[in-house]
Structure formats: structure tokens, C-alpha cells
Write a protein that holds these residues in place. Sequence first.
Motif, PDB file in Angstrom:
ATOM      1  N   LEU A 185     -17.329-119.235 -40.292  1.00 49.01           N
ATOM      2  CA  LEU A 185     -15.916-118.865 -40.212  1.00 49.01           C
ATOM      3  C   LEU A 185     -15.724-117.356 -40.352  1.00 49.01           C
ATOM      4  O   LEU A 185     -14.901-116.750 -39.653  1.00 49.01           O
ATOM      5  CB  LEU A 185     -15.115-119.593 -41.298  1.00 49.01           C
ATOM      6  CG  LEU A 185     -14.960-121.105 -41.109  1.00 49.01           C
ATOM      7  CD1 LEU A 185     -14.365-121.737 -42.359  1.00 49.01           C
ATOM      8  CD2 LEU A 185     -14.086-121.409 -39.900  1.00 49.01           C
ATOM      9  N   ILE A 186     -16.498-116.743 -41.241  1.00 48.38           N
ATOM     10  CA  ILE A 186     -16.412-115.289 -41.422  1.00 48.38           C
ATOM     11  C   ILE A 186     -16.852-114.572 -40.145  1.00 48.38           C
ATOM     12  O   ILE A 186     -16.218-113.594 -39.714  1.00 48.38           O
ATOM     13  CB  ILE A 186     -17.268-114.840 -42.624  1.00 48.38           C
ATOM     14  CG1 ILE A 186     -16.647-115.350 -43.926  1.00 48.38           C
ATOM     15  CG2 ILE A 186     -17.396-113.315 -42.666  1.00 48.38           C
ATOM     16  CD1 ILE A 186     -17.522-115.189 -45.145  1.00 48.38           C
ATOM     17  N   MET A 187     -17.924-115.061 -39.518  1.00 52.26           N
ATOM     18  CA  MET A 187     -18.387-114.449 -38.263  1.00 52.26           C
ATOM     19  C   MET A 187     -17.345-114.620 -37.170  1.00 52.26           C
ATOM     20  O   MET A 187     -17.125-113.702 -36.359  1.00 52.26           O
ATOM     21  CB  MET A 187     -19.733-115.064 -37.840  1.00 52.26           C
ATOM     22  CG  MET A 187     -20.894-114.705 -38.743  1.00 52.26           C
ATOM     23  SD  MET A 187     -21.047-112.922 -39.054  1.00 52.26           S
ATOM     24  CE  MET A 187     -21.379-112.329 -37.393  1.00 52.26           C
ATOM     25  N   ALA A 188     -16.680-115.781 -37.128  1.00 49.88           N
ATOM     26  CA  ALA A 188     -15.613-116.007 -36.141  1.00 49.88           C
ATOM     27  C   ALA A 188     -14.469-115.030 -36.362  1.00 49.88           C
ATOM     28  O   ALA A 188     -13.916-114.461 -35.398  1.00 49.88           O
ATOM     29  CB  ALA A 188     -15.106-117.449 -36.240  1.00 49.88           C
ATOM     30  N   LEU A 189     -14.129-114.793 -37.626  1.00 50.24           N
ATOM     31  CA  LEU A 189     -13.059-113.845 -37.959  1.00 50.24           C
ATOM     32  C   LEU A 189     -13.464-112.429 -37.577  1.00 50.24           C
ATOM     33  O   LEU A 189     -12.656-111.664 -37.030  1.00 50.24           O
ATOM     34  CB  LEU A 189     -12.767-113.927 -39.460  1.00 50.24           C
ATOM     35  CG  LEU A 189     -11.474-113.283 -39.956  1.00 50.24           C
ATOM     36  CD1 LEU A 189     -10.252-113.934 -39.309  1.00 50.24           C
ATOM     37  CD2 LEU A 189     -11.383-113.387 -41.476  1.00 50.24           C
ATOM     38  N   LEU A 190     -14.726-112.089 -37.834  1.00 54.95           N
ATOM     39  CA  LEU A 190     -15.236-110.761 -37.478  1.00 54.95           C
ATOM     40  C   LEU A 190     -15.179-110.541 -35.968  1.00 54.95           C
ATOM     41  O   LEU A 190     -14.718-109.493 -35.495  1.00 54.95           O
ATOM     42  CB  LEU A 190     -16.678-110.605 -37.980  1.00 54.95           C
ATOM     43  CG  LEU A 190     -17.404-109.322 -37.569  1.00 54.95           C
ATOM     44  CD1 LEU A 190     -16.705-108.100 -38.146  1.00 54.95           C
ATOM     45  CD2 LEU A 190     -18.859-109.362 -38.003  1.00 54.95           C
ATOM     46  N   ILE A 191     -15.625-111.534 -35.204  1.00 57.50           N
ATOM     47  CA  ILE A 191     -15.611-111.423 -33.733  1.00 57.50           C
ATOM     48  C   ILE A 191     -14.189-111.249 -33.227  1.00 57.50           C
ATOM     49  O   ILE A 191     -13.922-110.443 -32.333  1.00 57.50           O
ATOM     50  CB  ILE A 191     -16.282-112.665 -33.101  1.00 57.50           C
ATOM     51  CG1 ILE A 191     -17.793-112.647 -33.398  1.00 57.50           C
ATOM     52  CG2 ILE A 191     -16.031-112.708 -31.611  1.00 57.50           C
ATOM     53  CD1 ILE A 191     -18.510-113.928 -33.073  1.00 57.50           C
ATOM     54  N   ILE A 194     -13.126-107.722 -33.914  1.00 56.76           N
ATOM     55  CA  ILE A 194     -13.828-106.782 -33.028  1.00 56.76           C
ATOM     56  C   ILE A 194     -13.226-106.792 -31.633  1.00 56.76           C
ATOM     57  O   ILE A 194     -12.989-105.750 -31.023  1.00 56.76           O
ATOM     58  CB  ILE A 194     -15.348-107.138 -32.958  1.00 56.76           C
ATOM     59  CG1 ILE A 194     -16.025-106.792 -34.286  1.00 56.76           C
ATOM     60  CG2 ILE A 194     -16.012-106.387 -31.809  1.00 56.76           C
ATOM     61  CD1 ILE A 194     -17.473-107.221 -34.362  1.00 56.76           C
ATOM     62  N   ILE A 195     -12.936-108.002 -31.125  1.00 54.77           N
ATOM     63  CA  ILE A 195     -12.340-108.131 -29.787  1.00 54.77           C
ATOM     64  C   ILE A 195     -10.955-107.483 -29.747  1.00 54.77           C
ATOM     65  O   ILE A 195     -10.633-106.720 -28.825  1.00 54.77           O
ATOM     66  CB  ILE A 195     -12.243-109.617 -29.377  1.00 54.77           C
ATOM     67  CG1 ILE A 195     -13.660-110.185 -29.161  1.00 54.77           C
ATOM     68  CG2 ILE A 195     -11.399-109.781 -28.121  1.00 54.77           C
ATOM     69  CD1 ILE A 195     -13.697-111.677 -28.947  1.00 54.77           C
ATOM     70  N   GLU A 196     -10.157-107.735 -30.791  1.00 52.30           N
ATOM     71  CA  GLU A 196      -8.811-107.195 -30.824  1.00 52.30           C
ATOM     72  C   GLU A 196      -8.804-105.679 -30.991  1.00 52.30           C
ATOM     73  O   GLU A 196      -7.907-105.001 -30.492  1.00 52.30           O
ATOM     74  CB  GLU A 196      -8.014-107.839 -31.961  1.00 52.30           C
ATOM     75  CG  GLU A 196      -7.641-109.291 -31.693  1.00 52.30           C
ATOM     76  CD  GLU A 196      -6.822-109.903 -32.804  1.00 52.30           C
ATOM     77  OE1 GLU A 196      -6.650-109.234 -33.848  1.00 52.30           O
ATOM     78  OE2 GLU A 196      -6.365-111.043 -32.635  1.00 52.30           O
ATOM     79  N   ALA A 197      -9.832-105.159 -31.719  1.00 55.99           N
ATOM     80  CA  ALA A 197      -9.884-103.699 -31.948  1.00 55.99           C
ATOM     81  C   ALA A 197     -10.612-102.969 -30.834  1.00 55.99           C
ATOM     82  O   ALA A 197     -10.719-101.752 -30.856  1.00 55.99           O
ATOM     83  CB  ALA A 197     -10.568-103.433 -33.289  1.00 55.99           C
ATOM     84  N   GLY A 198     -11.122-103.718 -29.868  1.00 55.91           N
ATOM     85  CA  GLY A 198     -11.820-103.090 -28.738  1.00 55.91           C
ATOM     86  C   GLY A 198     -13.220-102.645 -29.068  1.00 55.91           C
ATOM     87  O   GLY A 198     -13.749-101.688 -28.498  1.00 55.91           O
ATOM     88  N   GLY A 199     -13.852-103.312 -30.018  1.00 52.29           N
ATOM     89  CA  GLY A 199     -15.243-102.995 -30.383  1.00 52.29           C
ATOM     90  C   GLY A 199     -15.336-102.379 -31.763  1.00 52.29           C
ATOM     91  O   GLY A 199     -14.324-102.046 -32.376  1.00 52.29           O
TER      92      GLY A 199
END
Length: 200
Positions: A185-191, A194-199
Amino acid sequence: MVGIIVTLTATSIALMMLEVVGFIGFLLIALRLFILSRLLKSESLEYATISFLLLSFSQLSMAFSAIIATPNISTAMYVASGGFAALGFYSLTDKYKGRGGEWNEYALFPLLSLYKLLIAVPDLAAGFFGFKTSKSVESKTNAVMIGIAFTFLLRGLIIASAIFNPPLSILDSGLIVVELVRSSLIMALLIKYIIEAGGL
């Protein structure tokens, strides 16, 4: 940052300075014990090193608690201070033995049970506050936050169930599953971030 650490009253400064002195003291003791544990190759001194390191973290957390203006964060640091201290002292506690050097588990059962329940309290609290926090986040993140909060709650319940003395393999398996779910779940939140911040 200025809005967070601004409660610089005479009392808070004095309290912070005393806690910092305690932090340095415990840290230096831990460092000394670490050096001695290496020289003497003593496992008990290694445990004592960790204990005093935890006690130093307790002092540092309390120092932050004294100067942070935001009540929620200050309270969290105060609770963390008590948690670190409890862990430090608990790991220093001598084990009591019955006659013949054997564990007197029957006499200590109520006390040991209390320890197991108290150890579960932080996880149960984390689960409760996690559920509360999930209400204030966006809908896409809400489900993930609820899932993470649930894993803390579940871990607390697993630890609390130790008072019934279930097989250690069951406890270990339960904890591994819970930690695996939370990590995912933490990795899903991180991804997502990252996607929303553009990397990164």
C-alpha cells in the motif's frame, strides 16, 4: 518552519535545554557502551547500547515536544518520547527467575500479559488516527490510507493476542502478512505521488 517552532517561552526553552542535555548524556553512554561491547565482544553490552540509544531518542523527542507550537505534533512527540523510554527501560529490565533458575512464568503471567497489551497500544492508536486521517484526504488516496490504518490496527490486535500464548509461528506469519500488505500500500501511494508530481 517558523510557524511550527515558535513557542519560545522561558519555560519551553529551559525544558528543551534540559532534554537536550539528557539526550547528549544518554547518547554518550550509548557510544561508550558500544565501544566496550566491541572490545569485550559482549552481547549484553550491545543490548545495553541499544537501550540507551532508545532513551536518548526519548529525550530528543521530548525536546521537540517542548518547542513545537502545533498541539497535535507536540503531543505526538511527547507520546513518542514515552514510547522510546518504555522500550529502552524494557530492554534493560532483568528477567526474573524462579527456583532452580527456571522461569517463574505462572507468577509473572499477569505482568507479562500487561506488557503484551501495552506494547499493542501504539499500533492500535496508529490505526485509530489513521482512520480519522483518511476522512480528510482525497477520495483516490482515501482507500489506501484506510488500508494502511487497518494494517496498524491489525498488527496491534495480533500483538495483543499474544496474551493467549498462541504458537509463535502463527504470530510471525500474521505479522509478515500485515507488513507485506502495508508495504504494498505504501508503494502504491508512493507511485501515485510520483505520477502526480511528474517524477522524483
